[in-house]
Write a protein that holds these residues in place. Structure first.
Motif, PDB file in Angstrom:
ATOM      1  N   SER A 103       6.989   2.207  11.974  1.00 21.23           N
ATOM      2  CA  SER A 103       8.534   2.372  12.447  1.00 21.23           C
ATOM      3  C   SER A 103       9.430   2.634  11.454  1.00 21.23           C
ATOM      4  N   ILE A 104      10.554   3.309  11.892  1.00 28.88           N
ATOM      5  CA  ILE A 104      11.482   3.627  10.919  1.00 28.88           C
ATOM      6  C   ILE A 104      12.626   2.502  10.879  1.00 28.88           C
ATOM      7  N   ASP A 105      12.462   1.523  11.923  1.00 33.34           N
ATOM      8  CA  ASP A 105      13.677   0.738  11.953  1.00 33.34           C
ATOM      9  C   ASP A 105      13.397  -0.528  10.664  1.00 33.34           C
ATOM     10  N   ILE A 106      13.685   0.007   9.401  1.00 31.17           N
ATOM     11  CA  ILE A 106      13.578  -0.626   8.336  1.00 31.17           C
ATOM     12  C   ILE A 106      14.979  -1.246   7.928  1.00 31.17           C
ATOM     13  N   PRO A 152      17.476  -4.632  -3.858  1.00 26.37           N
ATOM     14  CA  PRO A 152      17.318  -3.444  -4.505  1.00 26.37           C
ATOM     15  C   PRO A 152      15.946  -2.727  -4.176  1.00 26.37           C
ATOM     16  N   HIS A 153      15.117  -3.313  -4.141  1.00 29.72           N
ATOM     17  CA  HIS A 153      13.634  -2.711  -3.990  1.00 29.72           C
ATOM     18  C   HIS A 153      12.959  -3.382  -2.719  1.00 29.72           C
ATOM     19  N   GLN A 154      13.803  -4.033  -1.978  1.00 34.03           N
ATOM     20  CA  GLN A 154      13.119  -4.900  -0.707  1.00 34.03           C
ATOM     21  C   GLN A 154      13.641  -4.388   0.476  1.00 34.03           C
ATOM     22  N   TYR A 155      12.549  -4.196   1.323  1.00 38.67           N
ATOM     23  CA  TYR A 155      12.582  -3.757   2.688  1.00 38.67           C
ATOM     24  C   TYR A 155      12.120  -4.391   3.865  1.00 38.67           C
ATOM     25  N   PHE A 156      12.605  -4.410   4.768  1.00 39.25           N
ATOM     26  CA  PHE A 156      12.265  -5.493   5.908  1.00 39.25           C
ATOM     27  C   PHE A 156      11.994  -4.742   7.518  1.00 39.25           C
ATOM     28  N   CYS A 157      10.844  -4.766   7.906  1.00 40.63           N
ATOM     29  CA  CYS A 157      10.591  -4.097   9.091  1.00 40.63           C
ATOM     30  C   CYS A 157      10.961  -4.846  10.279  1.00 40.63           C
ATOM     31  N   TRP A 158      11.923  -4.310  11.071  1.00 42.08           N
ATOM     32  CA  TRP A 158      12.376  -5.447  12.236  1.00 42.08           C
ATOM     33  C   TRP A 158      11.348  -5.302  13.324  1.00 42.08           C
ATOM     34  N   ASN A 159      10.367  -4.442  13.262  1.00 39.16           N
ATOM     35  CA  ASN A 159       9.378  -4.108  14.296  1.00 39.16           C
ATOM     36  C   ASN A 159       8.296  -5.017  14.353  1.00 39.16           C
TER      37      ASN A 159
END
Ligand code: ZN
Length: 73
Positions: free
Chosen positions: A8-11, A16-23
């Protein structure tokens, strides 16, 4: 950037280096060329998914998916 789990591109960027996938609700921590993946549980705790995703998956996630689409009629 895409989620390495569900693509998913819903990120959302949560650090700073952390991403969360909402999907699929996983957290990705990128430090240098190292990727740590965590599953965020309903109670807020996290469990590592690093066993499922090795570093080479960062490069081209499509490559590991080709098998699914290789079915010829
Ligand atoms: Zn995802």
């Amino acid at each position: 950037m895409k989620c390495i789990n569900c693509h998913s591109i819903d990120i959302g960027k949560i650090g700073p280096h952390q991403y969360f996938c909402w999907n699929c609700c996983i957290e990705m921590n990128i430090v240098g060329d190292k990727l740590d993946v965590y599953q965020v549980e309903e109670d807020g705790s996290v469990s590592s998914l690093n066993d499922l995703f090795v570093a080479e998956d960062i490069g081209d996630p499509q490559e590991t998916q080709t098998e699914i689409y290789s079915d010829r009629r």
